[in-house]
Design a protein around this motif. Structure first.
Motif, PDB file in Angstrom:
ATOM      1  N   GLY A 125       0.778  -1.228   0.000  1.00 24.80           N
ATOM      2  CA  GLY A 125       0.000   0.000   0.000  1.00 24.80           C
ATOM      3  C   GLY A 125       0.807   1.274   0.000  1.00 24.80           C
ATOM      4  N   PHE A 126       2.124   1.201  -0.241  1.00 25.22           N
ATOM      5  CA  PHE A 126       2.968   2.380  -0.254  1.00 25.22           C
ATOM      6  C   PHE A 126       3.097   2.928  -1.671  1.00 25.22           C
ATOM      7  CE2 PHE A 126       5.047   0.191   3.489  1.00 25.22           C
ATOM      8  CZ  PHE A 126       4.390   0.963   4.431  1.00 25.22           C
ATOM      9  N   VAL A 127       3.370   4.222  -1.773  1.00 27.02           N
ATOM     10  CA  VAL A 127       3.632   4.838  -3.073  1.00 27.02           C
ATOM     11  C   VAL A 127       5.061   4.492  -3.464  1.00 27.02           C
ATOM     12  CG1 VAL A 127       3.823   7.003  -4.325  1.00 27.02           C
ATOM     13  CG2 VAL A 127       2.001   6.704  -2.657  1.00 27.02           C
ATOM     14  N   VAL A 128       5.236   3.938  -4.659  1.00 25.06           N
ATOM     15  CA  VAL A 128       6.548   3.540  -5.158  1.00 25.06           C
ATOM     16  C   VAL A 128       6.777   4.184  -6.519  1.00 25.06           C
ATOM     17  CG1 VAL A 128       6.667   1.367  -3.887  1.00 25.06           C
ATOM     18  CG2 VAL A 128       5.578   1.413  -6.100  1.00 25.06           C
ATOM     19  N   THR A 129       8.044   4.360  -6.877  1.00 25.90           N
ATOM     20  CA  THR A 129       8.421   4.961  -8.147  1.00 25.90           C
ATOM     21  C   THR A 129       9.016   3.889  -9.045  1.00 25.90           C
ATOM     22  OG1 THR A 129       8.890   7.021  -7.005  1.00 25.90           O
ATOM     23  CG2 THR A 129       9.749   6.804  -9.232  1.00 25.90           C
ATOM     24  N   LEU A 130       8.405   3.663 -10.188  1.00 21.88           N
ATOM     25  CA  LEU A 130       8.889   2.650 -11.122  1.00 21.88           C
ATOM     26  C   LEU A 130      10.277   3.052 -11.617  1.00 21.88           C
ATOM     27  CD1 LEU A 130       8.398   0.089 -12.743  1.00 21.88           C
ATOM     28  CD2 LEU A 130       7.270   1.475 -14.472  1.00 21.88           C
ATOM     29  N   GLY A 131      11.217   2.144 -11.504  1.00 21.90           N
ATOM     30  CA  GLY A 131      12.588   2.407 -11.922  1.00 21.90           C
ATOM     31  C   GLY A 131      13.497   2.794 -10.775  1.00 21.90           C
ATOM     32  N   GLN A 132      12.934   3.188  -9.632  1.00 22.05           N
ATOM     33  CA  GLN A 132      13.749   3.548  -8.470  1.00 22.05           C
ATOM     34  C   GLN A 132      13.444   2.645  -7.286  1.00 22.05           C
ATOM     35  OE1 GLN A 132      13.078   7.681  -7.730  1.00 22.05           O
ATOM     36  NE2 GLN A 132      14.210   8.336  -9.524  1.00 22.05           N
ATOM     37  N   THR A 133      12.192   2.600  -6.862  1.00 21.75           N
ATOM     38  CA  THR A 133      11.816   1.787  -5.695  1.00 21.75           C
ATOM     39  C   THR A 133      10.800   0.716  -6.056  1.00 21.75           C
ATOM     40  OG1 THR A 133      10.074   3.337  -5.093  1.00 21.75           O
ATOM     41  CG2 THR A 133      12.244   3.691  -4.101  1.00 21.75           C
ATOM     42  N   ALA A 134      10.599   0.475  -7.352  1.00 19.85           N
ATOM     43  CA  ALA A 134       9.595  -0.512  -7.766  1.00 19.85           C
ATOM     44  C   ALA A 134      10.028  -1.198  -9.056  1.00 19.85           C
ATOM     45  CB  ALA A 134       8.246   0.172  -7.983  1.00 19.85           C
ATOM     46  N   VAL A 135       9.446  -2.363  -9.282  1.00 14.85           N
ATOM     47  CA  VAL A 135       9.680  -3.116 -10.514  1.00 14.85           C
ATOM     48  C   VAL A 135       8.334  -3.475 -11.126  1.00 14.85           C
ATOM     49  CG1 VAL A 135      11.903  -4.086  -9.823  1.00 14.85           C
ATOM     50  CG2 VAL A 135       9.807  -5.298  -9.251  1.00 14.85           C
ATOM     51  N   GLN A 136       8.336  -3.699 -12.436  1.00 13.21           N
ATOM     52  CA  GLN A 136       7.126  -4.077 -13.149  1.00 13.21           C
ATOM     53  C   GLN A 136       7.209  -5.560 -13.467  1.00 13.21           C
ATOM     54  OE1 GLN A 136       6.466  -1.792 -16.690  1.00 13.21           O
ATOM     55  NE2 GLN A 136       4.263  -1.947 -16.447  1.00 13.21           N
ATOM     56  N   LEU A 137       6.164  -6.291 -13.119  1.00 11.70           N
ATOM     57  CA  LEU A 137       6.157  -7.737 -13.338  1.00 11.70           C
ATOM     58  C   LEU A 137       5.992  -8.041 -14.829  1.00 11.70           C
ATOM     59  CD1 LEU A 137       3.880  -8.887 -10.376  1.00 11.70           C
ATOM     60  CD2 LEU A 137       6.366  -8.782 -10.472  1.00 11.70           C
ATOM     61  N   ASP A 138       6.718  -9.048 -15.288  1.00 11.46           N
ATOM     62  CA  ASP A 138       6.650  -9.428 -16.696  1.00 11.46           C
ATOM     63  C   ASP A 138       5.872 -10.720 -16.920  1.00 11.46           C
ATOM     64  OD1 ASP A 138       8.471 -11.071 -15.477  1.00 11.46           O
ATOM     65  OD2 ASP A 138      10.038 -10.840 -16.997  1.00 11.46           O
ATOM     66  N   ARG A 139       5.299 -11.261 -15.852  1.00 11.04           N
ATOM     67  CA  ARG A 139       4.492 -12.483 -15.948  1.00 11.04           C
ATOM     68  C   ARG A 139       3.522 -12.509 -14.767  1.00 11.04           C
ATOM     69  NH1 ARG A 139       9.610 -13.312 -14.260  1.00 11.04           N
ATOM     70  NH2 ARG A 139       9.963 -14.513 -12.363  1.00 11.04           N
ATOM     71  N   PRO A 140       2.430 -13.261 -14.865  1.00 14.66           N
ATOM     72  CA  PRO A 140       1.488 -13.332 -13.745  1.00 14.66           C
ATOM     73  C   PRO A 140       2.105 -14.046 -12.543  1.00 14.66           C
ATOM     74  CG  PRO A 140       0.696 -14.615 -15.627  1.00 14.66           C
ATOM     75  CD  PRO A 140       1.965 -13.970 -16.041  1.00 14.66           C
ATOM     76  N   MET A 141       1.885 -13.482 -11.357  1.00 13.17           N
ATOM     77  CA  MET A 141       2.493 -14.028 -10.148  1.00 13.17           C
ATOM     78  C   MET A 141       1.503 -13.980  -8.993  1.00 13.17           C
ATOM     79  SD  MET A 141       6.364 -12.752 -10.390  1.00 13.17           S
ATOM     80  CE  MET A 141       7.010 -14.354 -10.092  1.00 13.17           C
ATOM     81  N   ARG A 142       1.774 -14.810  -7.982  1.00 13.14           N
ATOM     82  CA  ARG A 142       0.993 -14.828  -6.745  1.00 13.14           C
ATOM     83  C   ARG A 142       1.929 -14.550  -5.572  1.00 13.14           C
ATOM     84  NH1 ARG A 142      -4.111 -16.969  -7.323  1.00 13.14           N
ATOM     85  NH2 ARG A 142      -4.385 -18.409  -9.043  1.00 13.14           N
ATOM     86  N   LEU A 143       1.381 -13.923  -4.535  1.00 16.01           N
ATOM     87  CA  LEU A 143       2.130 -13.679  -3.310  1.00 16.01           C
ATOM     88  C   LEU A 143       1.816 -14.797  -2.322  1.00 16.01           C
ATOM     89  CD1 LEU A 143       3.930 -11.537  -1.839  1.00 16.01           C
ATOM     90  CD2 LEU A 143       1.811 -10.724  -0.802  1.00 16.01           C
ATOM     91  N   ILE A 144       2.865 -15.433  -1.817  1.00 14.53           N
ATOM     92  CA  ILE A 144       2.688 -16.509  -0.846  1.00 14.53           C
ATOM     93  C   ILE A 144       3.629 -16.286   0.333  1.00 14.53           C
ATOM     94  CG2 ILE A 144       2.006 -18.207  -2.591  1.00 14.53           C
ATOM     95  CD1 ILE A 144       4.856 -19.455  -2.135  1.00 14.53           C
ATOM     96  N   PHE A 145       3.317 -16.938   1.437  1.00 18.73           N
ATOM     97  CA  PHE A 145       4.217 -16.957   2.588  1.00 18.73           C
ATOM     98  C   PHE A 145       5.002 -18.248   2.528  1.00 18.73           C
ATOM     99  CE2 PHE A 145       5.273 -18.288   6.898  1.00 18.73           C
ATOM    100  CZ  PHE A 145       6.014 -17.203   7.307  1.00 18.73           C
ATOM    101  N   ARG A 146       6.309 -18.125   2.609  1.00 17.79           N
ATOM    102  CA  ARG A 146       7.174 -19.304   2.600  1.00 17.79           C
ATOM    103  C   ARG A 146       7.700 -19.535   4.008  1.00 17.79           C
ATOM    104  NH1 ARG A 146      11.883 -18.687  -1.174  1.00 17.79           N
ATOM    105  NH2 ARG A 146      12.487 -17.192   0.399  1.00 17.79           N
ATOM    106  N   PRO A 147       7.371 -20.659   4.647  1.00 17.37           N
ATOM    107  CA  PRO A 147       7.916 -20.935   5.983  1.00 17.37           C
ATOM    108  C   PRO A 147       9.409 -21.226   5.898  1.00 17.37           C
ATOM    109  CG  PRO A 147       6.559 -22.759   5.229  1.00 17.37           C
ATOM    110  CD  PRO A 147       6.467 -21.685   4.198  1.00 17.37           C
TER     111      PRO A 147
END
Length: 187
Positions: A52-74
């Motif tokens: 939920g934070f404001v990010v700047t593409l190219g500095q503090t953010a990346v653009q996804l190039d494929r569909p992805m899911r967020l998971i928790f890895r133990p």
């Protein structure tokens, strides 16, 4: 510093001294005051869907190039502790995304970059990671964020992201302040 003419759209290099600003200089071809040119690696600001934070593409953010899911890895957290469930902050981030697919073109914070070169022992550390979505489903249901637009704040006149939670629910006007020497204000 580079300045751009809004009329002829030419860019001119101008020497700006301390305390001066670009709008005090005029275009040499048409005489219109110049505007600043946003130089650098930034390619727009976005709201990261994960944290939920404001990010700047190219500095503090990346653009996804494929569909992805967020998971928790133990895995391990710190030196000796094994974590099998997400903590409070990780659970909030998982709830924000709620199992949805982050689509191609979605901009996320660079700490979730799936292609970032990690150390060899990193794959055993606990935390949130983006993984390829095996069954991505319908692309119309994918989560893809758009570039933020800014507007002027009604209270302080600064630029703020134009988001629904920043809107004032009712018509609002700032209260007048009286600053007259030796006088307390209106009777």
């Amino acid at each position: 510093m580079d300045g751009r003419c809004p009329r002829c759209t030419e860019t001119h290099n101008v020497r700006i001294r301390r305390g001066d600003k670009i709008s005090n200089h005029e275009c040499p071809t048409c005489g219109i005051p110049l505007q600043g040119v946003a130089s650098g690696r930034g390619r727009g600001r976005y709201l990261c869907p994960i944290d939920g934070f404001v990010v700047t593409l190219g500095q503090t953010a990346v653009q996804l190039d494929r569909p992805m899911r967020l998971i928790f890895r133990p895995g391990e957290f710190g030196r000796w502790k094994h974590v099998s469930e997400p903590g409070e902050f990780d659970a909030e981030r998982l709830e924000r995304v709620a199992g949805r697919v982050l689509g191609t073109g979605c901009v996320v914070s660079d700490c979730f970059d799936p292609d970032l070169g990690r150390p060899a022992g990193w794959k055993w550390q606990a935390g949130l990671v983006l993984v390829d979505a095996d069954d991505a489903g319908d692309p119309a249901t994918w989560l893809v964020n758009e570039r933020l637009t800014y507007r002027q704040c009604a209270a302080c006149a600064s630029r703020i992201p134009d988001l629904p939670d920043h809107h004032i629910p009712t018509e609002w006007s700032p209260s007048r302040t009286w600053a007259t020497k030796g006088h307390q204000g209106p009777p």
